[in-house]
Design a protein around this motif. Structure first.
Motif, PDB file in Angstrom:
ATOM      1  N   HIS A   1       0.793  -1.228   0.000  1.00  0.00           N
ATOM      2  CA  HIS A   1       0.000   0.000   0.000  1.00  0.00           C
ATOM      3  C   HIS A   1       0.830   1.286   0.000  1.00  0.00           C
ATOM      4  CE1 HIS A   1      -2.762  -3.100   1.629  1.00  0.00           C
ATOM      5  NE2 HIS A   1      -3.669  -2.435   0.943  1.00  0.00           N
ATOM      6  N   VAL A   2       2.144   1.179   0.179  1.00  0.00           N
ATOM      7  CA  VAL A   2       2.967   2.393   0.259  1.00  0.00           C
ATOM      8  C   VAL A   2       4.064   2.402  -0.814  1.00  0.00           C
ATOM      9  CG1 VAL A   2       4.478   3.786   1.721  1.00  0.00           C
ATOM     10  CG2 VAL A   2       2.522   2.597   2.739  1.00  0.00           C
ATOM     11  N   LYS A   3       4.891   1.369  -0.858  1.00  0.00           N
ATOM     12  CA  LYS A   3       6.061   1.379  -1.731  1.00  0.00           C
ATOM     13  C   LYS A   3       5.728   1.082  -3.193  1.00  0.00           C
ATOM     14  CE  LYS A   3       9.953  -0.290  -0.460  1.00  0.00           C
ATOM     15  NZ  LYS A   3      11.021  -1.215  -0.018  1.00  0.00           N
ATOM     16  N   PHE A   4       4.701   0.272  -3.430  1.00  0.00           N
ATOM     17  CA  PHE A   4       4.381  -0.147  -4.796  1.00  0.00           C
ATOM     18  C   PHE A   4       3.008   0.400  -5.180  1.00  0.00           C
ATOM     19  CE2 PHE A   4       7.586  -3.054  -3.407  1.00  0.00           C
ATOM     20  CZ  PHE A   4       8.290  -3.415  -4.540  1.00  0.00           C
ATOM     21  N   ARG A   5       2.977   1.104  -6.320  1.00  0.00           N
ATOM     22  CA  ARG A   5       1.728   1.651  -6.834  1.00  0.00           C
ATOM     23  C   ARG A   5       1.753   1.599  -8.352  1.00  0.00           C
ATOM     24  NH1 ARG A   5       1.170   7.210  -3.202  1.00  0.00           N
ATOM     25  NH2 ARG A   5       0.940   6.193  -1.166  1.00  0.00           N
ATOM     26  N   ASN A   6       0.577   1.439  -8.936  1.00  0.00           N
ATOM     27  CA  ASN A   6       0.481   1.443 -10.391  1.00  0.00           C
ATOM     28  C   ASN A   6       0.453   2.877 -10.916  1.00  0.00           C
ATOM     29  OD1 ASN A   6       0.442  -1.327 -11.059  1.00  0.00           O
ATOM     30  ND2 ASN A   6      -1.689  -1.491 -10.377  1.00  0.00           N
ATOM     31  N   PRO A   7       0.968   3.115 -12.105  1.00  0.00           N
ATOM     32  CA  PRO A   7       0.906   4.472 -12.680  1.00  0.00           C
ATOM     33  C   PRO A   7      -0.519   4.818 -13.104  1.00  0.00           C
ATOM     34  CG  PRO A   7       1.810   2.925 -14.262  1.00  0.00           C
ATOM     35  CD  PRO A   7       1.659   2.163 -12.980  1.00  0.00           C
ATOM     36  N   GLY A   8      -0.744   6.104 -13.310  1.00  0.00           N
ATOM     37  CA  GLY A   8      -2.039   6.537 -13.813  1.00  0.00           C
ATOM     38  C   GLY A   8      -3.069   6.826 -12.766  1.00  0.00           C
ATOM     39  N   LEU A   9      -2.659   7.035 -11.500  1.00  0.00           N
ATOM     40  CA  LEU A   9      -3.585   7.412 -10.430  1.00  0.00           C
ATOM     41  C   LEU A   9      -4.768   6.441 -10.349  1.00  0.00           C
ATOM     42  CD1 LEU A   9      -3.642  11.283 -10.946  1.00  0.00           C
ATOM     43  CD2 LEU A   9      -2.342   9.971  -9.257  1.00  0.00           C
ATOM     44  N   ASN A  10      -4.432   5.157 -10.109  1.00  0.00           N
ATOM     45  CA  ASN A  10      -5.445   4.109  -9.953  1.00  0.00           C
ATOM     46  C   ASN A  10      -6.329   3.944 -11.192  1.00  0.00           C
ATOM     47  OD1 ASN A  10      -4.584   3.552  -7.305  1.00  0.00           O
ATOM     48  ND2 ASN A  10      -5.869   5.209  -6.500  1.00  0.00           N
ATOM     49  N   ASN A  11      -5.723   4.140 -12.347  1.00  0.00           N
ATOM     50  CA  ASN A  11      -6.441   3.931 -13.599  1.00  0.00           C
ATOM     51  C   ASN A  11      -6.751   2.440 -13.751  1.00  0.00           C
ATOM     52  OD1 ASN A  11      -7.458   3.854 -16.174  1.00  0.00           O
ATOM     53  ND2 ASN A  11      -5.664   4.771 -17.159  1.00  0.00           N
ATOM     54  N   PRO A  12      -8.037   2.055 -13.845  1.00  0.00           N
ATOM     55  CA  PRO A  12      -8.358   0.622 -13.949  1.00  0.00           C
ATOM     56  C   PRO A  12      -7.860  -0.003 -15.252  1.00  0.00           C
ATOM     57  CG  PRO A  12     -10.324   1.963 -14.292  1.00  0.00           C
ATOM     58  CD  PRO A  12      -9.241   2.899 -13.854  1.00  0.00           C
ATOM     59  N   ASN A  13      -7.623   0.807 -16.269  1.00  0.00           N
ATOM     60  CA  ASN A  13      -7.116   0.301 -17.541  1.00  0.00           C
ATOM     61  C   ASN A  13      -5.589   0.301 -17.507  1.00  0.00           C
ATOM     62  OD1 ASN A  13      -6.639  -0.485 -20.149  1.00  0.00           O
ATOM     63  ND2 ASN A  13      -7.736   1.225 -21.111  1.00  0.00           N
TER      64      ASN A  13
ATOM     65  N   THR B   1      -3.541  -1.483 -19.191  1.00  0.00           N
ATOM     66  CA  THR B   1      -2.937  -1.537 -20.527  1.00  0.00           C
ATOM     67  C   THR B   1      -2.630  -0.134 -21.034  1.00  0.00           C
ATOM     68  OG1 THR B   1      -4.198  -3.553 -20.989  1.00  0.00           O
ATOM     69  CG2 THR B   1      -3.224  -2.407 -22.860  1.00  0.00           C
ATOM     70  N   ALA B   2      -3.550   0.794 -20.790  1.00  0.00           N
ATOM     71  CA  ALA B   2      -3.316   2.185 -21.197  1.00  0.00           C
ATOM     72  C   ALA B   2      -2.300   2.857 -20.293  1.00  0.00           C
ATOM     73  CB  ALA B   2      -4.643   2.957 -21.164  1.00  0.00           C
ATOM     74  N   ALA B   3      -2.311   2.519 -18.998  1.00  0.00           N
ATOM     75  CA  ALA B   3      -1.367   3.137 -18.056  1.00  0.00           C
ATOM     76  C   ALA B   3       0.071   2.771 -18.390  1.00  0.00           C
ATOM     77  CB  ALA B   3      -1.715   2.717 -16.633  1.00  0.00           C
ATOM     78  N   PHE B   4       0.297   1.536 -18.865  1.00  0.00           N
ATOM     79  CA  PHE B   4       1.648   1.079 -19.200  1.00  0.00           C
ATOM     80  C   PHE B   4       1.946   1.210 -20.692  1.00  0.00           C
ATOM     81  CE2 PHE B   4       1.103  -1.057 -15.114  1.00  0.00           C
ATOM     82  CZ  PHE B   4       2.350  -0.883 -14.530  1.00  0.00           C
ATOM     83  N   GLN B   5       1.157   1.999 -21.404  1.00  0.00           N
ATOM     84  CA  GLN B   5       1.380   2.172 -22.838  1.00  0.00           C
ATOM     85  C   GLN B   5       2.732   2.846 -23.092  1.00  0.00           C
ATOM     86  OE1 GLN B   5      -1.658   4.429 -24.766  1.00  0.00           O
ATOM     87  NE2 GLN B   5      -1.006   3.902 -26.847  1.00  0.00           N
TER      88      GLN B   5
ATOM     89  N   VAL C   1       3.668  -6.723 -17.370  1.00  0.00           N
ATOM     90  CA  VAL C   1       3.356  -6.612 -15.956  1.00  0.00           C
ATOM     91  C   VAL C   1       1.867  -6.434 -15.709  1.00  0.00           C
ATOM     92  CG1 VAL C   1       3.707  -4.104 -15.886  1.00  0.00           C
ATOM     93  CG2 VAL C   1       4.084  -5.465 -13.812  1.00  0.00           C
ATOM     94  N   TYR C   2       1.147  -5.868 -16.683  1.00  0.00           N
ATOM     95  CA  TYR C   2      -0.284  -5.639 -16.483  1.00  0.00           C
ATOM     96  C   TYR C   2      -1.123  -6.884 -16.786  1.00  0.00           C
ATOM     97  CZ  TYR C   2       0.411  -4.543 -21.453  1.00  0.00           C
ATOM     98  OH  TYR C   2       0.797  -4.575 -22.780  1.00  0.00           O
ATOM     99  N   GLU C   3      -0.460  -8.028 -17.022  1.00  0.00           N
ATOM    100  CA  GLU C   3      -1.160  -9.287 -17.206  1.00  0.00           C
ATOM    101  C   GLU C   3      -0.737 -10.332 -16.178  1.00  0.00           C
ATOM    102  OE1 GLU C   3      -0.646 -10.655 -21.175  1.00  0.00           O
ATOM    103  OE2 GLU C   3      -1.603  -8.912 -22.105  1.00  0.00           O
ATOM    104  N   LEU C   4      -0.205  -9.892 -15.045  1.00  0.00           N
ATOM    105  CA  LEU C   4       0.235 -10.831 -14.012  1.00  0.00           C
ATOM    106  C   LEU C   4      -0.936 -11.504 -13.317  1.00  0.00           C
ATOM    107  CD1 LEU C   4       3.248  -8.951 -12.335  1.00  0.00           C
ATOM    108  CD2 LEU C   4       3.313 -10.838 -13.971  1.00  0.00           C
TER     109      LEU C   4
END
Length: 369
Positions: free
Chosen positions: A218-230, A232-236, A248-251
């Protein structure tokens, strides 16, 4: 001659001044006349006598030995089962997989390992994977990551840190996640089955959440895009690590366990201090107080053999273990307490004998004098 013509006096502030022949004063380099700088502070120094040392040894021994016995018994009560599935021996079910595997292989190799549990596992069971001769503590390996990228920073996502080299870019695209740690992520998969006496094969449910530290998740690891549910688009604009089979977005299919917040990935990124280590893979939760979590009997472990270890003479293991209030099975702490307590008690006995003999001689000599 010069010394006779100069005089030194103490000022009220404790400084020493030296008066010269011309009437001028020179400030001395001597320490000030204070209790601290002149070492006149009150001090206490223990006087070690037989009356204080002997009871201390006996008290430490009497406290440490029972604590050590309790820790050792608690550790031994933890049930643990381990399978080495490296596949070095020709008779091993994973021998063919270990010989024919390569990183770029597209066909997964599965090996089936039967085993027998001699005693039931009553409480929740923790499944670990273990690696040997894998030095995650190497300095260049430990530094080969970008914490800003892992925290979801968009700039670091597209421009990884130089610490990630040579795993920062691939085919002119930034690697996400970058670095040698992520590139070498453990990717064997396990499925556990219970062979019921009536002939049916029951799959054991394995939970892949709750295996990482809360602060990491909850602190050190976060996805890009401000919690963007998509995702695939965040890691474009990024590409997968060289040795990964999927991005990574298909783990995981669950959005709460995908991308940089995937718990398998988070567990791997917390590097081990020693070359032989284990990491938590899954949890088998206890569902009923009336039925053991893993009953006694025959089981089958199906391993999708993806992770090569022959190149560095490593070994792979699967471990099933229960835990106690002190964690997993580790008899070292109990043995250490018992050893320290026994040594202190033994020294106490030896010093008591020496004091008894030499003390009587000293008293006799004083009386004769």
């Amino acid at each position: 001659m010069l010394g006779a013509m100069m005089a030194s006096t103490y000022n009220e502030d404790g400084h020493i001044t030296v008066s010269g022949p011309g009437g001028g004063t020179l400030r001395s380099k001597k320490p000030e006349n204070t209790a601290f700088k002149q070492q006149r502070l009150p001090a206490w120094q223990p006087i070690l006598t037989a009356g204080t040392v002997l009871p201390a040894f006996f008290i430490i021994g009497l406290i440490f030995i029972p604590i050590g016995i309790g820790l050792y018994v608690t550790s031994n009560n933890i049930k643990e089962f381990e399978i080495d599935y490296t596949g070095e021996d020709v008779s091993s079910p994973c021998f063919n997989c270990s010989q024919n595997f390569s990183w770029n292989s597209t066909r997964p190799c599965t090996c089936v390992i039967p085993f027998y549990l001699e005693q039931p596992y009553e409480s929740s069971v923790f499944m670990y994977y273990g690696l040997s001769n894998f030095y995650q503590n190497h300095r260049r390996y430990v530094k080969s990551r970008d914490d800003s990228q892992l925290n979801g920073d968009m700039e670091s996502l597209l421009k990884p840190s130089k610490e990630c080299e040579p795993y920062a870019m691939n085919e002119n695209k930034p690697i996400a996640p970058c670095g040698a740690i992520a590139n070498s992520m453990f990717n064997d998969t396990f499925e556990l089955f219970y062979n019921d006496p009536n002939g049916t094969k029951v799959q054991i449910p394995l939970s892949n959440t709750g295996i990482a530290w809360w602060t990491d998740k909850h602190v050190k690891f976060r996805n890009p895009g401000l919690n963007n549910p998509n995702l695939t688009a965040a890691f474009q604009g990024t590409t997968k690590p060289v040795n990964w089979r999927r991005p990574v977005y298909e783990l995981d299919s669950s959005p709460d366990n995908n991308g940089f917040i995937n718990e398998d990935f988070i567990v791997w990124m917390r590097t081990a201090a020693l070359p032989t280590f284990r990491k938590l893979y899954r949890i088998i939760n206890k569902t009923s107080n009336m039925v053991p979590t893993l009953p006694r009997g025959n089981y089958t472990l199906e391993v999708v053999y993806n992770y090569p270890v022959r190149s560095f003479d490593g070994r792979k293991r699967m471990i099933l273990s229960t835990i106690s209030w002190m964690g997993g099975k580790n008899p070292f702490l109990g043995i250490a307490y018992i050893t320290v307590g026994s040594v202190c008690f033994f020294l106490g006995v030896v010093l008591l004998i020496i004091h008894h003999k030499c003390g009587n001689r000293s008293n006799s000599a004083d009386i004769s004098n």
